[in-house]
Design a protein around this motif. Structure first.
Motif, PDB file in Angstrom:
ATOM      1  N   ASP A 210       0.713  -1.071  -0.043  1.00 33.25           N
ATOM      2  CA  ASP A 210       0.191  -0.153  -0.177  1.00 33.25           C
ATOM      3  C   ASP A 210       0.673   1.597   0.381  1.00 33.25           C
ATOM      4  OD1 ASP A 210      -2.043   1.486  -0.182  1.00 33.25           O
ATOM      5  OD2 ASP A 210      -2.579   1.519   1.866  1.00 33.25           O
ATOM      6  N   GLY A 341     -14.559   0.518   5.222  1.00 33.28           N
ATOM      7  CA  GLY A 341     -13.508   0.845   4.612  1.00 33.28           C
ATOM      8  C   GLY A 341     -12.178   0.155   3.925  1.00 33.28           C
ATOM      9  N   HIS A 343      -8.974  -0.857   1.402  1.00 28.57           N
ATOM     10  CA  HIS A 343      -9.008  -0.154   0.185  1.00 28.57           C
ATOM     11  C   HIS A 343      -7.567  -0.195   0.165  1.00 28.57           C
ATOM     12  CE1 HIS A 343      -7.717   1.779   4.752  1.00 28.57           C
ATOM     13  NE2 HIS A 343      -6.327   1.614   4.023  1.00 28.57           N
ATOM     14  N   THR A 344      -7.974  -2.158   0.865  1.00 26.25           N
ATOM     15  CA  THR A 344      -6.141  -2.148  -0.321  1.00 26.25           C
ATOM     16  C   THR A 344      -6.874  -3.964  -1.034  1.00 26.25           C
ATOM     17  OG1 THR A 344      -5.551  -3.931   1.566  1.00 26.25           O
ATOM     18  CG2 THR A 344      -5.373  -1.331   2.184  1.00 26.25           C
ATOM     19  N   LEU A 348      -9.585  -5.374   0.373  1.00 26.71           N
ATOM     20  CA  LEU A 348     -11.480  -5.522  -0.052  1.00 26.71           C
ATOM     21  C   LEU A 348     -12.020  -7.242  -0.224  1.00 26.71           C
ATOM     22  CD1 LEU A 348     -10.734  -2.393  -2.798  1.00 26.71           C
ATOM     23  CD2 LEU A 348     -12.141  -2.954  -1.069  1.00 26.71           C
ATOM     24  N   GLN A 372     -12.203   4.578  -5.414  1.00 28.00           N
ATOM     25  CA  GLN A 372     -11.183   5.018  -4.482  1.00 28.00           C
ATOM     26  C   GLN A 372     -10.046   6.252  -5.791  1.00 28.00           C
ATOM     27  OE1 GLN A 372      -6.951   2.358  -3.587  1.00 28.00           O
ATOM     28  NE2 GLN A 372      -9.520   2.023  -2.606  1.00 28.00           N
ATOM     29  N   ALA A 378      -5.982   0.995  -8.524  1.00 31.80           N
ATOM     30  CA  ALA A 378      -7.536   0.444  -7.315  1.00 31.80           C
ATOM     31  C   ALA A 378      -8.373  -0.159  -8.781  1.00 31.80           C
ATOM     32  CB  ALA A 378      -8.144   1.423  -7.036  1.00 31.80           C
ATOM     33  N   ASN A 405     -15.626  10.702  -4.585  1.00 30.73           N
ATOM     34  CA  ASN A 405     -16.231  10.576  -3.019  1.00 30.73           C
ATOM     35  C   ASN A 405     -17.133  12.314  -2.421  1.00 30.73           C
ATOM     36  OD1 ASN A 405     -15.188   9.257  -2.323  1.00 30.73           O
ATOM     37  ND2 ASN A 405     -12.624   9.939  -1.722  1.00 30.73           N
ATOM     38  N   THR A 481     -18.234   0.747  -0.200  1.00 28.09           N
ATOM     39  CA  THR A 481     -16.280  -0.277   0.207  1.00 28.09           C
ATOM     40  C   THR A 481     -15.353   0.564  -0.477  1.00 28.09           C
ATOM     41  OG1 THR A 481     -15.242  -1.808   0.565  1.00 28.09           O
ATOM     42  CG2 THR A 481     -16.604  -2.738  -1.122  1.00 28.09           C
ATOM     43  N   GLY A 482     -14.386   0.634  -0.373  1.00 27.85           N
ATOM     44  CA  GLY A 482     -12.922   0.790  -1.812  1.00 27.85           C
ATOM     45  C   GLY A 482     -12.264   2.156  -0.712  1.00 27.85           C
ATOM     46  N   SER A 483     -12.725   3.374   0.277  1.00 25.64           N
ATOM     47  CA  SER A 483     -12.073   4.040   0.392  1.00 25.64           C
ATOM     48  C   SER A 483     -12.748   4.800   2.244  1.00 25.64           C
ATOM     49  CB  SER A 483     -12.659   5.147  -0.577  1.00 25.64           C
ATOM     50  OG  SER A 483     -11.899   6.447   0.227  1.00 25.64           O
TER      51      SER A 483
END
Length: 500
Positions: A210, A341, A343-344, A348, A372, A378, A405, A481-483
């Motif tokens: 990451d 949340g 985000h990797t 995920l 993301q 991503a 976002n 999800t994703g961020s």
């Protein structure tokens, strides 16, 4: 409410947002290969001195310092929750500080005392004390050059996340915090939180790939950075790592004269309801236990851990931990919102596995809301989510929504969500979102893929889908999800809350 100087929380957030590094500068630094390095720590020490402290003053906070790729936030939450439950029974620690990032809804969530975000008034008061002291120091001392390679004076005030770290030190010291749990931002070695010289203990959660630009593109390079939080004379703990990461951690521990203890899943967790009931979370809980025990040995002479069983305070701390935006389920009529949340690429997959387990109990269409921003890699995370859902026997997502976002359709970002570090033109053009949509459609042509400009639009799209649920007992299984920025904005809309 205004601070004593008449400046409000909103004034503080506007001032804080002015410290964000604009996208153009972020890109220029990236292209020039400029990364955080030792000069970053040297600058933080100057800022600390300019607001009236020495690094040794931070020893009064009895810091538990946590780094890692996955689970560092959960580990911090477990440690702080255990200390909070112990406090209820024994009266110590008197005040527990928790510093984490990012925030979900309000910036002040990053700085907590006894579990609660500091109030807007407290935040504004200490924010502007730091702001004014730094401004006065710049005027009296003049510009200071730390990085001789660039021969550019350090700015009067540090950038956004570093300023918040500096603020947390001032606020916690002024408020008389007994134990402070600190989560690193990115990495460890050159992270703003790493000016602490004598933490009570350091904890390193599971490592993975990451933040490759800042930390490197191999697990060994990343482990080197994370290992930077270990300090001579302080306890250090980690969990099982890949052999490559484990070797780097042990090599760095040896260099520092540190005895790094590798924790197995704590056998005392048998029968404890750790949520979610998964190996990765039990590792985080085990690390949290070790950190909390180290702190209590220091601050309570009457504390002696039982090697055979966890006390009620520890069990309650683990079972009642509140860590918003992670494995959360919210029921809204015909929609079951699942919020995480992750985000990797690895987290995920874990989050999708959790979502699949939840879906096994219900029937109805599955909908995904994902984003993301600003990370080209991503787009390659999507395949793992699709394969994980299928592997768990839950088929595919029927509907997939990609959004930015940006919070609201009419008014844009909530003040606490303003982010200047991403390309504004790419956000406006939905560049990343269209790339995600194309990739998903190529991987799963049967899915109905939609691109919308805001989080509010995405949530309303799923709400509209719920009107088509016709079968008895059917609900839309929605997964956001994703961020953490996406998740925070979504929870703000779903709950209408000002802070979590």
């Amino acid at each position: 409410m205004a601070s004593q100087s008449g400046r409000t929380y909103n004034d503080a957030i506007d001032a804080l947002n002015s410290l964000q590094t604009p996208y153009a500068i972020v890109e220029a630094r990236r292209k020039a290969g400029i990364r955080p390095d030792a000069a970053s720590i040297a600058e933080m020490r100057v800022y600390l001195q300019r607001i009236g402290y020495k690094p040794s003053d931070l020893d009064r906070l009895n810091i538990l310092h946590v780094a890692g790729t996955k689970g560092k936030g959960s580990t911090c939450a477990f440690a702080a929750s255990i200390l909070s439950q112990y406090q209820k029974s024994h009266g110590v620690p008197r005040k527990i500080g928790l510093f984490t990032s990012p925030h979900l809804i309000a910036v002040r969530e990053r700085i907590r005392i006894n579990g609660d975000p500091v109030s807007e008034d407290i935040f504004a008061r200490y924010f502007f004390e730091v702001w004014d002291k730094l401004g006065q120091a710049e005027e009296s001392e003049g510009p200071k050059v730390i990085d001789q390679r660039l021969d550019i004076p350090m700015p009067p005030r540090p950038v956004y996340s570093r300023y918040l770290t500096l603020l947390s030190y001032h606020l916690f010291l002024q408020e008389g915090i007994d134990v402070a749990v600190y989560e690193t931002g990115i990495g460890g070695e050159f992270d703003a939180t790493n000016i602490v010289e004598h933490p009570l203990a350091s904890g390193i959660s599971t490592l993975g790939i990451d933040h490759v630009f800042a930390l490197g593109d191999t697990i060994e390079k990343i482990a080197w950075h994370k290992a930077g939080i270990m300090k001579t004379g302080s306890a250090a703990f980690t969990v099982e790592q890949t052999p490559e990461a484990a070797k780097v951690l042990q090599d760095r521990a040896k260099e520092k004269g540190v005895s790094l203890k590798v924790l197995d899943v704590d056998p005392r967790l048998e029968g404890v309801n750790v949520r979610p009931n998964a190996l990765f979370q039990k590792k985080n809980a085990s690390l949290g236990i070790a950190l909390a025990e180290t702190a209590l040995k220091k601050i309570d002479p009457n504390f002696t851990p039982d090697p055979t069983r966890l006390s009620k305070e520890f069990v309650d701390g683990l079972e009642q931990v509140v860590w918003r935006g992670r494995c959360e389920v919210k029921v809204e009529g015909p929609i079951i919102w699942h919020v995480d949340g992750a985000h990797t690429v690895d987290s995920l997959k874990m989050a999708t596995r959790w979502f699949a387990g939840e879906c096994a109990k219900r029937k109805g269409p599955k909908a995904l809301i994902f984003n993301q921003q600003g990370r080209d890699e991503a787009v390659h995370f999507l395949k793992g989510m699709i394969s994980t859902l299928k592997a768990q026997g839950q088929g595919s997502f029927d509907h997939v929504v990609f959004c930015t976002n940006v919070t609201y359709a009419a008014t844009g970002y909530k003040r606490d969500f303003v982010n200047h570090q991403h390309d504004p033109e790419a956000i406006k053009a939905l560049t990343a979102q269209r790339a995600f949509a194309d990739k998903w459609s190529s991987l799963d042509p049967a899915a109905k893929v939609t691109v919308v400009p805001t989080i509010e639009d995405a949530i309303n799209h799923v709400r509209d889908l719920s009107k088509t649920c016709s079968g008895e007992g059917e609900t839309v299984q929605a997964f956001i999800t994703g961020s953490l920025h996406l998740v925070g904005g979504a929870l703000g809309i779903l709950e209408g809350a000002d802070a979590l």
